[in-house]
Write a protein that holds these residues in place. Sequence first.
Motif, PDB file in Angstrom:
ATOM      1  N   LEU A 117      32.982  -0.039  -3.871  1.00 19.59           N
ATOM      2  CA  LEU A 117      32.911  -1.421  -4.419  1.00 19.59           C
ATOM      3  C   LEU A 117      34.074  -1.493  -5.453  1.00 19.59           C
ATOM      4  CD1 LEU A 117      29.111  -1.611  -5.455  1.00 19.59           C
ATOM      5  CD2 LEU A 117      30.245  -2.262  -3.178  1.00 19.59           C
ATOM      6  N   ARG A 118      34.247  -2.806  -5.792  1.00 22.06           N
ATOM      7  CA  ARG A 118      35.355  -3.258  -6.822  1.00 22.06           C
ATOM      8  C   ARG A 118      34.549  -3.623  -8.163  1.00 22.06           C
ATOM      9  NH1 ARG A 118      37.449  -7.879  -2.763  1.00 22.06           N
ATOM     10  NH2 ARG A 118      35.295  -8.152  -2.623  1.00 22.06           N
ATOM     11  N   TRP A 119      34.795  -2.531  -9.077  1.00 21.18           N
ATOM     12  CA  TRP A 119      34.161  -2.834 -10.413  1.00 21.18           C
ATOM     13  C   TRP A 119      34.756  -3.493 -11.449  1.00 21.18           C
ATOM     14  CZ3 TRP A 119      29.567   0.215 -11.753  1.00 21.18           C
ATOM     15  CH2 TRP A 119      29.237   0.955 -10.760  1.00 21.18           C
ATOM     16  N   GLN A 141      35.023   4.481  -5.470  1.00 20.55           N
ATOM     17  CA  GLN A 141      34.928   3.069  -6.330  1.00 20.55           C
ATOM     18  C   GLN A 141      36.127   2.751  -6.701  1.00 20.55           C
ATOM     19  OE1 GLN A 141      31.711   1.968  -5.925  1.00 20.55           O
ATOM     20  NE2 GLN A 141      31.605   3.758  -4.644  1.00 20.55           N
ATOM     21  N   ASP A 151      36.395 -11.557  -6.782  1.00 21.91           N
ATOM     22  CA  ASP A 151      36.555 -10.409  -5.953  1.00 21.91           C
ATOM     23  C   ASP A 151      35.835  -9.151  -6.791  1.00 21.91           C
ATOM     24  OD1 ASP A 151      38.031 -11.569  -4.072  1.00 21.91           O
ATOM     25  OD2 ASP A 151      39.632 -11.566  -5.441  1.00 21.91           O
ATOM     26  N   ASP A 186      32.911  -6.765  -7.514  1.00 22.72           N
ATOM     27  CA  ASP A 186      31.340  -6.624  -6.987  1.00 22.72           C
ATOM     28  C   ASP A 186      30.310  -6.295  -7.867  1.00 22.72           C
ATOM     29  OD1 ASP A 186      32.319  -6.973  -3.966  1.00 22.72           O
ATOM     30  OD2 ASP A 186      33.105  -4.996  -4.159  1.00 22.72           O
ATOM     31  N   VAL A 187      30.717  -5.662  -8.891  1.00 25.09           N
ATOM     32  CA  VAL A 187      29.612  -5.205  -9.754  1.00 25.09           C
ATOM     33  C   VAL A 187      30.398  -5.175 -11.031  1.00 25.09           C
ATOM     34  CG1 VAL A 187      30.272  -2.787  -9.007  1.00 25.09           C
ATOM     35  CG2 VAL A 187      27.979  -3.189 -10.277  1.00 25.09           C
ATOM     36  N   LYS A 195      26.686 -11.533 -10.547  1.00 25.41           N
ATOM     37  CA  LYS A 195      26.971 -10.082 -10.332  1.00 25.41           C
ATOM     38  C   LYS A 195      26.081  -9.024 -10.441  1.00 25.41           C
ATOM     39  CE  LYS A 195      31.456 -11.769 -10.517  1.00 25.41           C
ATOM     40  NZ  LYS A 195      32.027 -11.867  -9.025  1.00 25.41           N
ATOM     41  N   ALA A 249      26.517   2.339  -6.465  1.00 26.21           N
ATOM     42  CA  ALA A 249      27.378   1.664  -5.429  1.00 26.21           C
ATOM     43  C   ALA A 249      26.249   1.724  -4.193  1.00 26.21           C
ATOM     44  CB  ALA A 249      28.525   2.309  -4.892  1.00 26.21           C
ATOM     45  N   VAL A 282      23.530  -0.868  -4.427  1.00 27.52           N
ATOM     46  CA  VAL A 282      23.941  -2.213  -4.387  1.00 27.52           C
ATOM     47  C   VAL A 282      24.128  -2.350  -2.744  1.00 27.52           C
ATOM     48  CG1 VAL A 282      26.015  -3.893  -4.592  1.00 27.52           C
ATOM     49  CG2 VAL A 282      25.050  -2.476  -6.612  1.00 27.52           C
ATOM     50  N   ALA A 283      24.723  -1.413  -2.294  1.00 26.33           N
ATOM     51  CA  ALA A 283      25.029  -1.892  -0.655  1.00 26.33           C
ATOM     52  C   ALA A 283      23.821  -1.797   0.026  1.00 26.33           C
ATOM     53  CB  ALA A 283      25.851  -0.672  -0.218  1.00 26.33           C
TER      54      ALA A 283
END
Length: 322
Positions: free
Chosen positions: A6-8, A30, A80, A82-83, A105, A306, A309-310
């Motif tokens: 994920l994009r943190w 990550q 962009d 993700d979290v 978010k 992650a 969330v997924a």
Amino acid sequence: MEAPPLRWGVLGTGWIAQRFCDAMVRHTRQRVFAVGSRTRQGADTFADAFVERNTGVETGWPMERPAAYGSYEALVADPDVDVVYAATPHHLHLPHGRLALEAGKATVVEKPMGISAAQVAELEALASTRALFLMEALWSAYLPKFDVIRQLLDAGALGTVHSVQADLGERFGPGHRIMRADLLGGPRYDLLTYPLWFARWVLGDFNEVHEVVTPAPTELSPDGVEGQIAVSARSSSGGVASLFATILGDTPRTATVVGSAATLHIDGPFYQPGGFTLRAHDGRELRYDEARIGHVGLHFEAAAAARAVAAGRSAARHQTTG
């Protein structure tokens, strides 16, 4: 490494944010995608230092400098991201957790998620209303050794659990932020969270709690923050807990669970990666060890978030606020 990348977006640039980002990028897939601070200079400094420390680390993509935002609002507005990982001081967890959730978010808030049960409930309600993931970053809960301990408890290896004892004490100097009342210093929100979480994780919720508190000496904290806290508690199952936290000196930092069939001794620091011994009352022993990697173990909670969330989960709370 199997956790979906994920994009943190990292909200806050302090000590714990630095260690979280380093551990995450070095041991998971990550991505530290963006960072937000109160000023652009603060965000730039954090982003540059992150790249300098981690250049050469093998990731699934070339090491890139995180986007730097001079406000928290700009960070959470990045489409962009993700979290969001909120790593600001305790008294800001509620407003910054709310900020991230209101931006739509998935959100991970440093422990404690709030400074009262009402604050935690407010964030949980907001996340539920918006069907968003919300997690308290109680990193110990995701360490491998606590997975093993949970299996032993669930399998009845200790028999009926009677009690939990846990302590966490460290000495801090007068210039440390933990000595400042305006930052909610003292052991309650920094150190006691770990013994308290562990006892409730083993015994269940408490229906009786008593505490004794003494202030820090004025030469250490002119603000008069709490210096040490002793807690005795009883759970609805009848188990009892004896917990202690102090900022006035180092303690063994161990934890013990006493059951009718065996006793579990967790090496200090009990809340970090390490080992434990399960000793049956007939003398048999089981020893578990894992690498003592300290705060590098923060990557386990990042991977857990992650995966959650997924998978579309909406909550992961560990009750450090009581």
